[in-house]
Motif scaffolding. Structure first.
Motif, short mmCIF file in Angstrom:
data_model
loop_
_atom_site.label_atom_id
_atom_site.label_comp_id
_atom_site.label_asym_id
_atom_site.label_seq_id
_atom_site.Cartn_x
_atom_site.Cartn_y
_atom_site.Cartn_z
N ILE A 102 0.87 -1.18 0.00
CA ILE A 102 0.00 0.00 0.00
C ILE A 102 0.91 1.23 0.00
O ILE A 102 1.71 1.43 0.91
CB ILE A 102 -0.93 0.01 1.23
N VAL A 103 0.79 2.03 -1.05
CA VAL A 103 1.69 3.15 -1.26
C VAL A 103 0.92 4.47 -1.18
O VAL A 103 -0.01 4.69 -1.95
CB VAL A 103 2.35 3.03 -2.67
N PRO A 104 1.32 5.37 -0.26
CA PRO A 104 0.69 6.70 -0.23
C PRO A 104 1.14 7.51 -1.46
O PRO A 104 2.30 7.43 -1.87
CB PRO A 104 1.22 7.34 1.06
N ILE A 105 0.20 8.26 -2.04
CA ILE A 105 0.49 9.05 -3.23
C ILE A 105 0.38 10.54 -2.86
O ILE A 105 -0.67 11.00 -2.41
CB ILE A 105 -0.51 8.73 -4.37
N ILE A 106 1.48 11.26 -3.05
CA ILE A 106 1.54 12.68 -2.71
C ILE A 106 1.55 13.49 -3.99
O ILE A 106 2.35 13.21 -4.89
CB ILE A 106 2.84 12.97 -1.95
N ASP A 107 0.70 14.48 -4.08
CA ASP A 107 0.71 15.37 -5.23
C ASP A 107 1.61 16.56 -4.90
O ASP A 107 1.24 17.40 -4.08
CB ASP A 107 -0.70 15.84 -5.60
N MET A 108 2.77 16.60 -5.52
CA MET A 108 3.75 17.65 -5.20
C MET A 108 3.27 19.04 -5.64
O MET A 108 3.69 20.03 -5.09
CB MET A 108 5.10 17.33 -5.86
N ARG A 109 2.38 19.11 -6.64
CA ARG A 109 1.87 20.42 -7.07
C ARG A 109 1.04 21.03 -5.96
O ARG A 109 1.08 22.24 -5.75
CB ARG A 109 1.05 20.28 -8.35
N ILE A 110 0.28 20.19 -5.25
CA ILE A 110 -0.52 20.70 -4.14
C ILE A 110 0.41 21.02 -2.97
O ILE A 110 0.32 22.08 -2.35
CB ILE A 110 -1.59 19.67 -3.72
N LYS A 111 1.36 20.13 -2.71
CA LYS A 111 2.30 20.31 -1.60
C LYS A 111 3.06 21.62 -1.74
O LYS A 111 3.26 22.34 -0.78
CB LYS A 111 3.28 19.12 -1.58
N PHE A 112 3.51 21.93 -2.96
CA PHE A 112 4.29 23.15 -3.17
C PHE A 112 3.42 24.33 -3.63
O PHE A 112 3.95 25.34 -4.06
CB PHE A 112 5.39 22.91 -4.22
N ALA A 113 2.09 24.18 -3.55
CA ALA A 113 1.15 25.25 -3.91
C ALA A 113 1.45 25.81 -5.32
O ALA A 113 1.65 26.99 -5.49
CB ALA A 113 1.18 26.36 -2.87
N LEU A 114 1.46 24.92 -6.30
CA LEU A 114 1.77 25.32 -7.67
C LEU A 114 0.53 25.30 -8.56
O LEU A 114 0.57 24.81 -9.68
CB LEU A 114 2.84 24.39 -8.26
N GLY A 115 -0.56 25.81 -8.06
CA GLY A 115 -1.76 25.89 -8.88
C GLY A 115 -2.57 24.61 -8.83
O GLY A 115 -2.23 23.65 -8.16
N THR A 116 -3.66 24.61 -9.58
CA THR A 116 -4.57 23.47 -9.59
C THR A 116 -3.97 22.34 -10.42
O THR A 116 -3.66 22.54 -11.59
CB THR A 116 -5.92 23.88 -10.20
N PRO A 117 -3.81 21.17 -9.82
CA PRO A 117 -3.24 20.07 -10.59
C PRO A 117 -4.23 19.55 -11.61
O PRO A 117 -5.43 19.56 -11.39
CB PRO A 117 -2.95 19.01 -9.53
N SER A 118 -3.71 19.15 -12.75
CA SER A 118 -4.55 18.47 -13.73
C SER A 118 -3.87 17.13 -14.00
O SER A 118 -2.66 17.01 -13.90
CB SER A 118 -4.66 19.29 -15.00
N TYR A 119 -4.68 16.14 -14.31
CA TYR A 119 -4.15 14.80 -14.53
C TYR A 119 -4.40 14.44 -15.98
O TYR A 119 -5.53 14.43 -16.44
CB TYR A 119 -4.83 13.81 -13.58
N ASP A 120 -3.32 14.18 -16.72
CA ASP A 120 -3.46 13.82 -18.12
C ASP A 120 -2.48 12.70 -18.46
O ASP A 120 -1.89 12.11 -17.57
CB ASP A 120 -3.26 15.05 -19.02
N GLN A 121 -2.30 12.46 -19.75
CA GLN A 121 -1.44 11.33 -20.15
C GLN A 121 0.02 11.58 -19.81
O GLN A 121 0.82 10.65 -19.81
CB GLN A 121 -1.61 11.02 -21.64
#
Length: 157
Positions: free
Chosen positions: A58-77
């Motif tokens: 079980i692996v925790p997934i961290i979104d670094m864009r949110i962590k570093f406050a770099l705008g709204t993350p978008s998920y694409d290919q």
């Protein structure tokens, strides 16, 4: 008689977050994978997107864009999860894209300036310069074992 070895070059995996290019020690990287759906965890900080089951771990997934406050993350290919192995813990880190592996000599790594900005310079190794490129080199061990992340126990001194 011993000869002094020049410091051996370091290899960094380069990745992008927003408009900036970052680098982390390639030896911490276990694998790269596309972004898949995650299982949310109640009351987790917003930068922890959730967890995934990676071959029984079980692996925790961290979104670094949110962590570093770099705008709204978008998920694409192009969105990539960098799976890290830090202190025996496996952690996934969501980034915008992964570029390449860059080899830097000690001379190409400059200390990070004190900026008192969003990214605490405690988590930076420095700035890597390669021709026209500049990489923000992140001390991923330190960042992931920091108190606020609380994902990896700080290595016993």
């Amino acid at each position: 008689m011993t000869t002094v070895q020049p410091s051996k070059p370091l290899e960094f995996l380069s990745f992008t977050l927003g408009h900036e290019e970052y680098g982390i020690d390639i030896q911490k990287v276990q694998e790269l994978r596309g972004y898949d759906a995650v299982t949310r965890i109640a009351n987790a900080p917003d930068y922890i997107k959730g967890v995934v089951n990676l071959r029984g771990i079980i692996v925790p997934i961290i979104d670094m864009r949110i962590k570093f406050a770099l705008g709204t993350p978008s998920y694409d290919q192009f969105t990539v999860v960098i799976v890290l192995n830090i202190g025996g813990r496996v952690v996934g880190m969501v980034v915008d894209s992964v570029s390449d592996v860059i080899t830097l000599s000690a001379e190409q790594i400059k200390p990070a300036p004190e900026m008192g900005s969003v990214l605490d310079t405690d988590y930076l190794i420095g700035l890597g310069t390669l021709d026209e490129r500049m990489l923000i080199l992140v001390d991923i061990d330190r960042l992931m074992s920091s108190e606020e992340m609380g994902l990896v126990e700080a290595a016993a001194a």
